[in-house]
Design a protein around this motif. Structure first.
Motif, short mmCIF file in Angstrom:
data_model
loop_
_atom_site.label_atom_id
_atom_site.label_comp_id
_atom_site.label_asym_id
_atom_site.label_seq_id
_atom_site.Cartn_x
_atom_site.Cartn_y
_atom_site.Cartn_z
N ASP A 1 -6.14 3.43 7.60
CA ASP A 1 -6.31 1.98 7.56
C ASP A 1 -5.43 1.36 6.49
O ASP A 1 -4.81 0.32 6.70
CB ASP A 1 -7.78 1.65 7.31
CG ASP A 1 -8.05 0.15 7.32
OD1 ASP A 1 -8.23 -0.39 8.42
OD2 ASP A 1 -8.07 -0.46 6.24
N LEU A 2 -5.37 1.99 5.34
CA LEU A 2 -4.58 1.48 4.22
C LEU A 2 -3.09 1.45 4.56
O LEU A 2 -2.39 0.48 4.25
CB LEU A 2 -4.82 2.35 2.98
CG LEU A 2 -4.15 1.95 1.68
CD1 LEU A 2 -4.63 0.59 1.21
CD2 LEU A 2 -4.42 3.01 0.60
N LYS B 1 -1.58 -1.61 6.49
CA LYS B 1 -1.67 -2.94 5.90
C LYS B 1 -0.37 -3.30 5.19
O LYS B 1 0.42 -2.43 4.80
CB LYS B 1 -2.84 -3.01 4.91
CG LYS B 1 -4.19 -2.77 5.57
CD LYS B 1 -4.49 -3.82 6.62
CE LYS B 1 -5.90 -3.71 7.17
NZ LYS B 1 -6.15 -2.46 7.90
N ASP C 1 -10.16 -3.31 4.47
CA ASP C 1 -11.18 -2.81 3.55
C ASP C 1 -11.21 -3.64 2.26
O ASP C 1 -10.17 -3.96 1.68
CB ASP C 1 -10.88 -1.35 3.19
CG ASP C 1 -11.12 -0.41 4.36
OD1 ASP C 1 -11.90 -0.77 5.25
OD2 ASP C 1 -10.53 0.69 4.37
N PRO D 1 0.81 -1.23 0.00
CA PRO D 1 0.00 0.00 0.00
C PRO D 1 0.84 1.28 0.00
O PRO D 1 0.43 2.30 -0.55
CB PRO D 1 -0.82 -0.12 1.29
CG PRO D 1 -0.91 -1.58 1.54
CD PRO D 1 0.40 -2.15 1.08
N ILE E 1 -1.99 -4.98 -0.69
CA ILE E 1 -3.28 -4.67 -1.29
C ILE E 1 -3.36 -5.41 -2.62
O ILE E 1 -2.41 -5.43 -3.40
CB ILE E 1 -3.49 -3.16 -1.48
CG1 ILE E 1 -4.88 -2.90 -2.09
CG2 ILE E 1 -2.40 -2.52 -2.33
CD1 ILE E 1 -5.31 -1.44 -2.04
N ARG F 1 -7.24 6.30 4.51
CA ARG F 1 -5.78 6.32 4.30
C ARG F 1 -5.04 5.74 5.49
O ARG F 1 -4.04 5.02 5.32
CB ARG F 1 -5.31 7.75 4.03
CG ARG F 1 -5.65 8.27 2.64
CD ARG F 1 -4.86 9.52 2.32
NE ARG F 1 -5.18 10.62 3.22
CZ ARG F 1 -6.10 11.55 2.96
NH1 ARG F 1 -6.78 11.50 1.83
NH2 ARG F 1 -6.34 12.51 3.82
N THR G 1 -7.45 -5.37 1.16
CA THR G 1 -6.19 -5.16 1.87
C THR G 1 -6.03 -6.23 2.94
O THR G 1 -7.01 -6.82 3.41
CB THR G 1 -6.15 -3.77 2.53
OG1 THR G 1 -7.16 -3.68 3.55
CG2 THR G 1 -6.39 -2.67 1.50
N TYR H 1 -14.57 2.86 -2.78
CA TYR H 1 -15.02 2.40 -1.47
C TYR H 1 -16.18 3.26 -0.96
O TYR H 1 -17.19 2.73 -0.47
CB TYR H 1 -13.85 2.45 -0.49
CG TYR H 1 -14.14 1.87 0.87
CD1 TYR H 1 -14.21 0.50 1.07
CD2 TYR H 1 -14.33 2.70 1.97
CE1 TYR H 1 -14.46 -0.03 2.32
CE2 TYR H 1 -14.58 2.18 3.23
CZ TYR H 1 -14.65 0.82 3.39
OH TYR H 1 -14.91 0.30 4.64
N THR I 1 -4.67 6.12 -4.61
CA THR I 1 -5.36 6.08 -3.32
C THR I 1 -6.70 6.79 -3.40
O THR I 1 -7.71 6.31 -2.86
CB THR I 1 -4.48 6.72 -2.23
OG1 THR I 1 -3.23 6.01 -2.15
CG2 THR I 1 -5.17 6.67 -0.88
N LEU J 1 -9.13 4.51 -5.14
CA LEU J 1 -9.58 3.46 -4.24
C LEU J 1 -10.66 3.98 -3.29
O LEU J 1 -11.68 3.33 -3.07
CB LEU J 1 -8.40 2.91 -3.44
CG LEU J 1 -7.32 2.15 -4.19
CD1 LEU J 1 -6.14 1.86 -3.27
CD2 LEU J 1 -7.87 0.86 -4.78
N TYR J 2 -10.42 5.16 -2.74
CA TYR J 2 -11.39 5.73 -1.81
C TYR J 2 -12.71 6.04 -2.51
O TYR J 2 -13.79 5.79 -1.96
CB TYR J 2 -10.85 6.99 -1.14
CG TYR J 2 -11.87 7.59 -0.20
CD1 TYR J 2 -12.17 6.98 1.01
CD2 TYR J 2 -12.57 8.75 -0.55
CE1 TYR J 2 -13.14 7.50 1.86
CE2 TYR J 2 -13.54 9.27 0.29
CZ TYR J 2 -13.82 8.64 1.49
OH TYR J 2 -14.79 9.15 2.32
#
Length: 241
Positions: A41-42, A45, A83, A11, A48, A39, A63, A26, A19, A22-23
């Motif tokens: 949380d990502l 990790k 996520d 990530p 991904i 961000r 992730t 989501y 990013t 991705l958001y």
């Protein structure tokens, strides 16, 4: 629809543009989230998995984080799923789940003698039903009570990860406010009577508000089914990451 492919990245190597994409995907499906929360949380990790079409457009992702621990003096690890979302036009496609299983196999190849578990917090019955598709034995399970040693492991891993937000009496993670919940228009009421879905809803009646049921299954060939087993064995054959 375009053919889908997957690739695995760290990530931390994602660009700001990636990013943001991705958001955007989501946030289309989940409420109770913010760019900052996403961000954060990502960033914590380890991997991904991106699901992309032939034009390079992101159609889904998941992730995960690898958590090492000791169980009765023996080294073990848990793969924690973070996520995850797939564009609804591709629901039912198995490209991403198959790639996830292959990644789990490659993680297993790193430490073949150490138990590897899948630690999953579930806020929707669609996700919970994957456990029955993936594996033979998983907990909590409508068919069998959770063995005491497995329950102790679930409680330990969940408490370490979520602290006071984890409630061992119910097996649920509850935050003061939602950290992400499926928006009402995406809730799948058509399958509510499915035995797995009905059991999940009994165990997690406030899932629509972001409460999450902690689940655990062992990632071993003997415990996996169908395409999950095929992907896992392919990952083992590829070798460690």
């Amino acid at each position: 629809m375009n053919k889908l492919t997957t690739r695995t990245l760290a990530p931390q190597t994602l660009s700001a543009q990636q990013t943001a994409a991705l958001y955007a995907l989501y946030e289309r499906y989940y409420g109770g989230t913010t760019p900052e929360l996403f961000r954060r949380d990502l960033a914590e990790k380890d991997h991904i998995l991106l699901l992309e079409d032939t034009g390079g457009q992101i159609r889904g992702f998941t992730t995960l984080k690898t958590i090492p621990f000791t169980d009765n003096g023996r080294a073990a690890r848990a793969v924690f799923s973070g996520d995850t979302i797939i564009d609804h036009r591709f629901w039912g496609e198995q490209t991403l789940p198959l790639a996830w299983c292959a990644l789990a196999g490659r993680l297993k190849a790193q430490m073949p003698d150490a138990p590897l578990y899948w630690l999953l917090i579930v806020k929707g019955d669609r996700t919970y039903r994957y456990l029955n598709v993936f594996s033979k034995t998983y907990y909590p399970n409508r068919r069998h009570p959770t063995p005491p040693d497995i329950q102790q492991l679930i409680d330990r891993l969940a408490a370490d990860r979520f602290g006071a937000h984890y409630h061992p009496d119910s097996g649920l993670v509850r935050y003061p406010q939602s950290q992400g919940h499926l928006k009402s228009e995406w809730l799948n009421e058509k399958t509510a009577a499915h035995p797995e879905a009905a059991y999940f809803r009994r165990r997690n009646p406030r899932h629509a508000e972001g409460e999450e049921l902690v689940c655990l299954t062992l990632l071993e060939a003997e415990n996996l089914r169908s395409f999950a087993l095929r992907g896992f064995l392919n990952g083992l054959a590829q070798g460690a990451l």
